[in-house]
Each structure stands twice: as structure tokens, then as C-alpha cells.
Design a protein around this motif. Structure first.
Motif, PDB file in Angstrom:
ATOM      1  N   GLY A 222       0.618  -1.305   0.000  1.00 49.89           N
ATOM      2  CA  GLY A 222       0.001   0.292   0.085  1.00 49.89           C
ATOM      3  C   GLY A 222       0.736   1.150   0.137  1.00 49.89           C
ATOM      4  N   THR A 223       0.731   2.123   0.957  1.00 52.63           N
ATOM      5  CA  THR A 223       1.566   3.285   1.132  1.00 52.63           C
ATOM      6  C   THR A 223       2.828   3.145   1.576  1.00 52.63           C
ATOM      7  OG1 THR A 223       0.976   3.734   3.266  1.00 52.63           O
ATOM      8  CG2 THR A 223      -0.459   4.758   1.578  1.00 52.63           C
ATOM      9  N   GLY A 224       3.256   1.856   1.952  1.00 51.12           N
ATOM     10  CA  GLY A 224       4.520   1.578   2.370  1.00 51.12           C
ATOM     11  C   GLY A 224       4.994   1.575   3.828  1.00 51.12           C
ATOM     12  N   LEU A 225       4.176   2.131   4.691  1.00 49.31           N
ATOM     13  CA  LEU A 225       4.359   2.381   6.025  1.00 49.31           C
ATOM     14  C   LEU A 225       4.974   1.316   6.891  1.00 49.31           C
ATOM     15  CD1 LEU A 225       4.140   4.228   8.661  1.00 49.31           C
ATOM     16  CD2 LEU A 225       1.721   3.440   9.107  1.00 49.31           C
ATOM     17  N   VAL A 226       4.503   0.183   6.667  1.00 51.38           N
ATOM     18  CA  VAL A 226       5.000  -1.142   7.383  1.00 51.38           C
ATOM     19  C   VAL A 226       6.401  -1.398   6.928  1.00 51.38           C
ATOM     20  CG1 VAL A 226       4.858  -3.643   7.915  1.00 51.38           C
ATOM     21  CG2 VAL A 226       2.838  -2.102   8.062  1.00 51.38           C
ATOM     22  N   GLY A 227       6.682  -1.491   5.603  1.00 54.72           N
ATOM     23  CA  GLY A 227       7.992  -1.701   5.242  1.00 54.72           C
ATOM     24  C   GLY A 227       8.986  -0.696   5.254  1.00 54.72           C
ATOM     25  N   VAL A 228       8.605   0.487   5.216  1.00 52.12           N
ATOM     26  CA  VAL A 228       9.707   1.405   5.406  1.00 52.12           C
ATOM     27  C   VAL A 228       9.977   1.594   7.013  1.00 52.12           C
ATOM     28  CG1 VAL A 228       9.716   4.342   5.555  1.00 52.12           C
ATOM     29  CG2 VAL A 228       8.721   2.952   3.624  1.00 52.12           C
ATOM     30  N   ALA A 229       8.737   1.443   7.971  1.00 55.68           N
ATOM     31  CA  ALA A 229       9.309   1.007   9.298  1.00 55.68           C
ATOM     32  C   ALA A 229      10.184   0.154   9.665  1.00 55.68           C
ATOM     33  CB  ALA A 229       7.873   1.232  10.074  1.00 55.68           C
TER      34      ALA A 229
ATOM     35  N   ILE B  80       8.879   5.416  -0.364  1.00 54.47           N
ATOM     36  CA  ILE B  80      10.438   5.182   0.234  1.00 54.47           C
ATOM     37  C   ILE B  80      11.505   6.169  -0.304  1.00 54.47           C
ATOM     38  CG2 ILE B  80      12.351   3.803  -0.588  1.00 54.47           C
ATOM     39  CD1 ILE B  80      10.204   1.423  -1.192  1.00 54.47           C
ATOM     40  N   GLU B  81      11.268   6.840  -1.416  1.00 56.20           N
ATOM     41  CA  GLU B  81      12.328   7.980  -1.582  1.00 56.20           C
ATOM     42  C   GLU B  81      12.343   9.265  -0.611  1.00 56.20           C
ATOM     43  OE1 GLU B  81      14.637   7.910  -3.505  1.00 56.20           O
ATOM     44  OE2 GLU B  81      14.160   5.933  -4.049  1.00 56.20           O
ATOM     45  N   ALA B  82      10.986   9.485  -0.102  1.00 56.81           N
ATOM     46  CA  ALA B  82      10.857  10.552   0.910  1.00 56.81           C
ATOM     47  C   ALA B  82      11.353  10.152   2.188  1.00 56.81           C
ATOM     48  CB  ALA B  82       9.151  10.817   1.161  1.00 56.81           C
ATOM     49  N   ASN B  83      11.375   8.613   2.495  1.00 56.53           N
ATOM     50  CA  ASN B  83      12.099   8.153   3.609  1.00 56.53           C
ATOM     51  C   ASN B  83      13.602   7.559   3.700  1.00 56.53           C
ATOM     52  OD1 ASN B  83       9.731   8.560   5.808  1.00 56.53           O
ATOM     53  ND2 ASN B  83       9.060   7.862   4.026  1.00 56.53           N
ATOM     54  N   ARG B  84      14.150   7.709   2.393  1.00 57.38           N
ATOM     55  CA  ARG B  84      15.456   6.996   2.044  1.00 57.38           C
ATOM     56  C   ARG B  84      16.575   7.569   3.095  1.00 57.38           C
ATOM     57  NH1 ARG B  84      16.613   3.543  -1.102  1.00 57.38           N
ATOM     58  NH2 ARG B  84      14.703   3.934  -2.782  1.00 57.38           N
ATOM     59  N   ASN B  85      16.698   8.752   3.348  1.00 57.51           N
ATOM     60  CA  ASN B  85      17.884   9.263   4.157  1.00 57.51           C
ATOM     61  C   ASN B  85      17.635   8.474   5.567  1.00 57.51           C
ATOM     62  OD1 ASN B  85      19.223  10.659   2.181  1.00 57.51           O
ATOM     63  ND2 ASN B  85      18.284  12.663   2.952  1.00 57.51           N
ATOM     64  N   LEU B  86      16.411   8.443   6.007  1.00 59.36           N
ATOM     65  CA  LEU B  86      16.167   7.943   7.203  1.00 59.36           C
ATOM     66  C   LEU B  86      16.564   6.519   7.468  1.00 59.36           C
ATOM     67  CD1 LEU B  86      15.076   8.078  10.329  1.00 59.36           C
ATOM     68  CD2 LEU B  86      12.861   7.566   9.495  1.00 59.36           C
ATOM     69  N   ILE B  87      16.047   5.822   6.554  1.00 61.84           N
ATOM     70  CA  ILE B  87      16.237   4.432   6.106  1.00 61.84           C
ATOM     71  C   ILE B  87      17.606   3.927   6.383  1.00 61.84           C
ATOM     72  CG2 ILE B  87      15.937   2.373   4.763  1.00 61.84           C
ATOM     73  CD1 ILE B  87      13.201   3.640   3.771  1.00 61.84           C
TER      74      ILE B  87
END
Length: 146
Positions: A59-66, A91-98
Motif C-alpha cells: 500500500g503506502t509502504g508504512l510497514v515496510g519503510v518502518a 520510500i524516496e521520501a524516507n530514504r535518508n532515514l532508512i
């Protein structure tokens, strides 16, 4: 989302486009939020999170990104072709954090009516080039039937 390593929180950015037609994968459902929030509480054996993790119906990726950020691991997020562009955006919006937490994330189209196409795509999606099974599979409310 609570962080397993440091007992702190990670702040994720999740974009939800306007809900149109049957693209309900663009909505972050409560089950995703609850699973993402509890990832740090899972008592997983260390090898389980060292291999690539698979998320079904991201879906929006919340679980996978987390999972990538909190479990410090590689995650392959999957969904239908029409959902993947927004999933990739998140994913791109959170790439630095990941990446700053030692994780990585990527998307692969998965249409459950065409499993052969997924097999061909996933072999190219594994960062280590392996064909072994995923040691951990995540799913939060992955099914929808109109």
C-alpha cells in the motif's frame, strides 16, 4: 514509530494521494499503523532480520519503510502496478532515514494472479542476488476484494 535500538522514535513521511476508483492501496489502514508501531516489540531472532524482508500488499509502504528503518534491514515492498508509483515515492521520501538506520528498501510489482512475473522480478530485486526464501514476511491487511 518506536525504534528498537535506541528506545527513541523515527518520524516517517507517508504520502496518500486522493482516494479514487478502487485504488484503496493508496490509503494507510489502521492495521498498517499498528504493525509498524509494534515492529520494535517483535522478539525476532537476529538472522531473521538480517536477510531481505518481504512485505506483501504494501500500500503506502508504512510497514515496510518502518521495518527497514527500525529493524535496520533490507525490505522488498510489493503491491499492484498502479500502487507502486506512490509506494516508491514514500520510500524516496524516507530514504535518508532508512539508510541512516542501516536499512534499505525497494519496490517490486506483485499481482497475485500472476506469480510467475513476480518470481522473475524478485530475483532482480534481491540486493544480494540470491534466490533463497525470505526469512521474514510482513503483511498488514493485504487483501481487498471488490
Amino acid at each position: 514509530i518506536p525504534n528498537k535500538e535506541e528506545e527513541e522514535y523515527v518520524d516517517l513521511v507517508i504520502h496518500e494521494p486522493a482516494l479514487t476508483a478502487d485504488n484503496l492501496g493508496h490509503k494507510t489502514w489502521a492495521s498498517s499503523y499498528l504493525l509498524a508501531k509494534r515492529l520494535c516489540m517483535l522478539d525476532l531472532p537476529l538472522p531473521a532480520v538480517q536477510g531481505p524482508v518481504l512485505e506483501l500488499g504494501s500500500g503506502t509502504g508504512l510497514v515496510g519503510v518502518a521495518a527497514a528503518a527500525v529493524l535496520n534491514t533490507s525490505v522488498v515492498l510489493t503491491d499492484l502496478a498502479e500502487i507502486v508509483p506512490n509506494l516508491t515515492k514514500n520510500i524516496e521520501a524516507n530514504r535518508n532515514l532508512i539508510e541512516s538506520n542501516g536499512g534499505s528498501a525497494r519496490t517490486v510489482v506483485l499481482d497475485w494472479t500472476k506469480p510467475g512475473a513476480f518470481e522473475a522480478q524478485i530475483n532482480g530485486a534481491r540486493s544480494d542476488g540470491s534466490r533463497k526464501p525470505f526469512p521474514l514476511i510482513l503483511a498488514a491487511d493485504p487483501l481487498y476484494s471488490p
